[in-house]
Design a protein around this motif. Sequence first.
Motif, PDB file in Angstrom:
ATOM      1  N   THR A  97      36.860  33.448  33.628  1.00 46.98           N
ATOM      2  CA  THR A  97      35.588  33.669  34.331  1.00 46.98           C
ATOM      3  C   THR A  97      34.619  32.523  34.055  1.00 46.98           C
ATOM      4  N   GLU A  98      33.558  32.509  34.833  1.00 48.28           N
ATOM      5  CA  GLU A  98      32.470  31.565  34.550  1.00 48.28           C
ATOM      6  C   GLU A  98      31.782  32.012  33.251  1.00 48.28           C
ATOM      7  N   ASP A  99      30.936  31.122  32.750  1.00 45.99           N
ATOM      8  CA  ASP A  99      30.359  31.320  31.422  1.00 45.99           C
ATOM      9  C   ASP A  99      29.061  32.137  31.480  1.00 45.99           C
ATOM     10  N   VAL A 100      29.163  33.384  31.925  1.00 46.23           N
ATOM     11  CA  VAL A 100      27.980  34.248  32.041  1.00 46.23           C
ATOM     12  C   VAL A 100      28.356  35.608  31.474  1.00 46.23           C
ATOM     13  N   HIS A 101      27.482  36.179  30.679  1.00 45.91           N
ATOM     14  CA  HIS A 101      27.810  37.512  30.169  1.00 45.91           C
ATOM     15  C   HIS A 101      27.288  38.593  31.101  1.00 45.91           C
ATOM     16  N   SER A 102      27.970  39.694  31.098  1.00 48.88           N
ATOM     17  CA  SER A 102      27.628  40.960  31.782  1.00 48.88           C
ATOM     18  C   SER A 102      27.822  40.978  33.298  1.00 48.88           C
ATOM     19  N   LYS A 103      27.859  39.833  33.958  1.00 47.90           N
ATOM     20  CA  LYS A 103      28.193  39.859  35.386  1.00 47.90           C
ATOM     21  C   LYS A 103      28.880  38.551  35.811  1.00 47.90           C
ATOM     22  N   ALA A 104      29.907  38.209  35.054  1.00 51.61           N
ATOM     23  CA  ALA A 104      30.605  36.941  35.309  1.00 51.61           C
ATOM     24  C   ALA A 104      31.466  37.027  36.570  1.00 51.61           C
ATOM     25  N   ARG A 105      31.612  35.898  37.227  1.00 49.76           N
ATOM     26  CA  ARG A 105      32.536  35.801  38.355  1.00 49.76           C
ATOM     27  C   ARG A 105      33.881  35.284  37.852  1.00 49.76           C
ATOM     28  N   ILE A 106      34.939  35.738  38.484  1.00 48.81           N
ATOM     29  CA  ILE A 106      36.270  35.215  38.138  1.00 48.81           C
ATOM     30  C   ILE A 106      36.376  33.813  38.737  1.00 48.81           C
ATOM     31  N   SER A 107      36.759  32.829  37.896  1.00 47.22           N
ATOM     32  CA  SER A 107      36.863  31.466  38.432  1.00 47.22           C
ATOM     33  C   SER A 107      38.316  31.069  38.644  1.00 47.22           C
ATOM     34  N   ASP A 108      39.242  31.737  37.935  1.00 43.35           N
ATOM     35  CA  ASP A 108      40.647  31.345  38.068  1.00 43.35           C
ATOM     36  C   ASP A 108      41.535  32.456  37.507  1.00 43.35           C
ATOM     37  N   ILE A 109      42.741  32.546  38.028  1.00 47.63           N
ATOM     38  CA  ILE A 109      43.706  33.488  37.448  1.00 47.63           C
ATOM     39  C   ILE A 109      45.042  32.762  37.316  1.00 47.63           C
ATOM     40  N   SER A 110      45.621  32.801  36.110  1.00 42.02           N
ATOM     41  CA  SER A 110      46.967  32.235  35.896  1.00 42.02           C
ATOM     42  C   SER A 110      47.911  33.405  35.624  1.00 42.02           C
ATOM     43  N   PRO A 111      48.587  33.867  36.672  1.00 44.96           N
ATOM     44  CA  PRO A 111      49.307  35.135  36.517  1.00 44.96           C
ATOM     45  C   PRO A 111      50.737  35.029  35.967  1.00 44.96           C
ATOM     46  N   ASP A 112      51.115  33.869  35.369  1.00 46.22           N
ATOM     47  CA  ASP A 112      52.513  33.677  34.943  1.00 46.22           C
ATOM     48  C   ASP A 112      53.013  34.811  34.056  1.00 46.22           C
ATOM     49  N   ARG A 113      52.165  35.166  33.101  1.00 47.72           N
ATOM     50  CA  ARG A 113      52.613  36.152  32.122  1.00 47.72           C
ATOM     51  C   ARG A 113      52.906  37.501  32.788  1.00 47.72           C
ATOM     52  N   ILE A 114      52.039  37.891  33.736  1.00 41.28           N
ATOM     53  CA  ILE A 114      52.296  39.187  34.373  1.00 41.28           C
ATOM     54  C   ILE A 114      53.490  39.109  35.323  1.00 41.28           C
ATOM     55  N   PHE A 115      53.699  37.940  35.939  1.00 41.09           N
ATOM     56  CA  PHE A 115      54.900  37.780  36.774  1.00 41.09           C
ATOM     57  C   PHE A 115      56.163  37.939  35.913  1.00 41.09           C
ATOM     58  N   ASN A 116      56.150  37.296  34.729  1.00 37.34           N
ATOM     59  CA  ASN A 116      57.323  37.399  33.853  1.00 37.34           C
ATOM     60  C   ASN A 116      57.578  38.844  33.460  1.00 37.34           C
ATOM     61  N   ALA A 117      56.503  39.553  33.124  1.00 36.14           N
ATOM     62  CA  ALA A 117      56.670  40.953  32.711  1.00 36.14           C
ATOM     63  C   ALA A 117      57.215  41.792  33.866  1.00 36.14           C
ATOM     64  N   LEU A 118      56.767  41.475  35.073  1.00 33.39           N
ATOM     65  CA  LEU A 118      57.273  42.200  36.257  1.00 33.39           C
ATOM     66  C   LEU A 118      58.764  41.914  36.439  1.00 33.39           C
ATOM     67  N   GLU A 119      59.113  40.618  36.293  1.00 37.60           N
ATOM     68  CA  GLU A 119      60.528  40.224  36.461  1.00 37.60           C
ATOM     69  C   GLU A 119      61.426  40.954  35.471  1.00 37.60           C
ATOM     70  N   GLU A 120      60.878  41.224  34.272  1.00 39.75           N
ATOM     71  CA  GLU A 120      61.670  41.937  33.257  1.00 39.75           C
ATOM     72  C   GLU A 120      61.777  43.423  33.578  1.00 39.75           C
ATOM     73  N   GLY A 121      61.162  43.852  34.686  1.00 42.21           N
ATOM     74  CA  GLY A 121      61.291  45.249  35.102  1.00 42.21           C
ATOM     75  C   GLY A 121      60.164  46.157  34.620  1.00 42.21           C
ATOM     76  N   ASN A 122      59.126  45.558  34.066  1.00 39.55           N
ATOM     77  CA  ASN A 122      58.021  46.381  33.555  1.00 39.55           C
ATOM     78  C   ASN A 122      57.038  46.790  34.646  1.00 39.55           C
ATOM     79  N   ILE A 123      56.395  47.915  34.426  1.00 38.26           N
ATOM     80  CA  ILE A 123      55.152  48.199  35.145  1.00 38.26           C
ATOM     81  C   ILE A 123      54.085  47.461  34.339  1.00 38.26           C
ATOM     82  N   VAL A 124      53.298  46.641  35.013  1.00 42.58           N
ATOM     83  CA  VAL A 124      52.307  45.815  34.309  1.00 42.58           C
ATOM     84  C   VAL A 124      50.933  46.478  34.414  1.00 42.58           C
ATOM     85  N   ILE A 125      50.278  46.632  33.282  1.00 35.29           N
ATOM     86  CA  ILE A 125      48.970  47.315  33.289  1.00 35.29           C
ATOM     87  C   ILE A 125      47.908  46.355  32.745  1.00 35.29           C
TER      88      ILE A 125
END
Length: 417
Positions: free
Chosen positions: A104-132
């Motif tokens: 996220t951007e550098d703001v507390h309490s109402k930050a905007r998402i600036s980027d998402i790197s979803p590699d880790r959740i993709f890997n967990a999905l590939e392993e057959g997990n439900i990702v939470i």
Amino acid sequence: MSLIVMKFGGSSVGTTERMGRVAQRIIDKKLQGHKVIVVVSAMGDTTDDLIDKANEINEKPPAREMDMLLTTGEQISVALLSMAIHKLGHEAKSYTGWQAGIVTEDVHSKARISDISPDRIFNALEEGNIVIVAGFQGMTDRGEITTLGRGGSDTTAVALAAAIKADVCEIYTDVDGIYSTDPRVVKCARKLPAISYDEMLELAHLGAAVLHPRAVEYAKHYNVNLVVRSSFTNNEGTLVKEEAEMEQGVVVRGIAFDKNVARISVLGVDDTPGVLAKMFGALADNEIDVDIIVQNGVQDGKADFSFTVSSSDRARAFDVLASIKSSVPYRETTFEEDLVKVSIVGAGMVSNPGVAAKMFKAISDIGVNIIMVSTSEIKLSCVIASDPLTDVVRALHTAYGLDSSDTAFVGGPSDRR
Ligand code: ADP
Ligand code: ASP
Ligand code: MG
């Protein structure tokens, strides 16, 4: 096989028993052959309770520490939900927002998402997990924990759906779709089969809590298939999309209200070029969102201005105005709290004369005074005293022909804050 993001709000996971039912619902989706990423909010009133605790200790808690505290709510939920899924015999892995790669951007309490790197959740999905994934939270480039603003788990869900190119993002909540107004206030509110991104964006900004405004912003920008539906029933929900048909003869799609409005007046300001820029620039520099601005006339070279801010920003706005008094001289500042902004929204309003007159008449017919008005192409807002808000919303709902003969479905606790 589809890639699906399912988001469950606080009341949907308010108890461990509900958590179990949600776990089953998620598993059912997986068993239909889909890959599932779940975003979940803090349980029930956890976030409100944590805020109360913080305020008992310090009435002005530092924003950084507040974010440290509030993110714990979602962290509890993801772990418990994962355990509930394991108990039912399926594999799941829970992640905090930062583990899921949400920057996220550098703001507390109402930050905007600036980027998402979803590699880790993709890997967990590939392993057959439900990702939470924990909603409402992220981390800055500097490693500071942030939150996305109240209701921000919706935004986590939609932003993740956009980042992983999910086929659909389903927001499960305690009503079975988006209604013409809050179905807790107007029992005969009508459920909308579909609504456009633009209309929903206005409604969300104007106080309809059913979706976080930034979630709708992302959905529109990345063209996410967004559905709002109930976590308590299997009823069909509401689709949020680019364009939605309007029933013949209906110009207003929905009514929203915001109960946290304060009006600040700055009286006797020098009527010279640049004063407004300085005043509102200083407020913006302090992250204070100013809404309706009205100039109340000029006398002897002095002008009076009124503007509205969220009640929670009122005291800070006063501090900012006090701090700039030497560069923007004024006589005094006053404020009124306990105001509400009630708004009508509809893509068809722009080409329909008489929509505004109808609103003013419906409000005046119940003896309520309109304090401020603001308009845009697809919305009209009136600031009024907070009492009797319910009567005003009901009167407008009837006046614009929105009443339904069915009673709205409202699940979850009736004693919600
Ligand atoms: P969650 O905890 O699932 O995120 P929220 O409380 O944030 O749930 O949002 C759902 C609530 O939004 C409903 O209980 C309802 O009272 C309120 N709401 C306000 N306006 C609307 C609307 N137009 N349609 C549906 N719900 C609305
Ligand atoms: N738990 C946070 C809140 O109560 C975020 C959310 O529920 O979306 O605002
Ligand atoms: Mg919400």
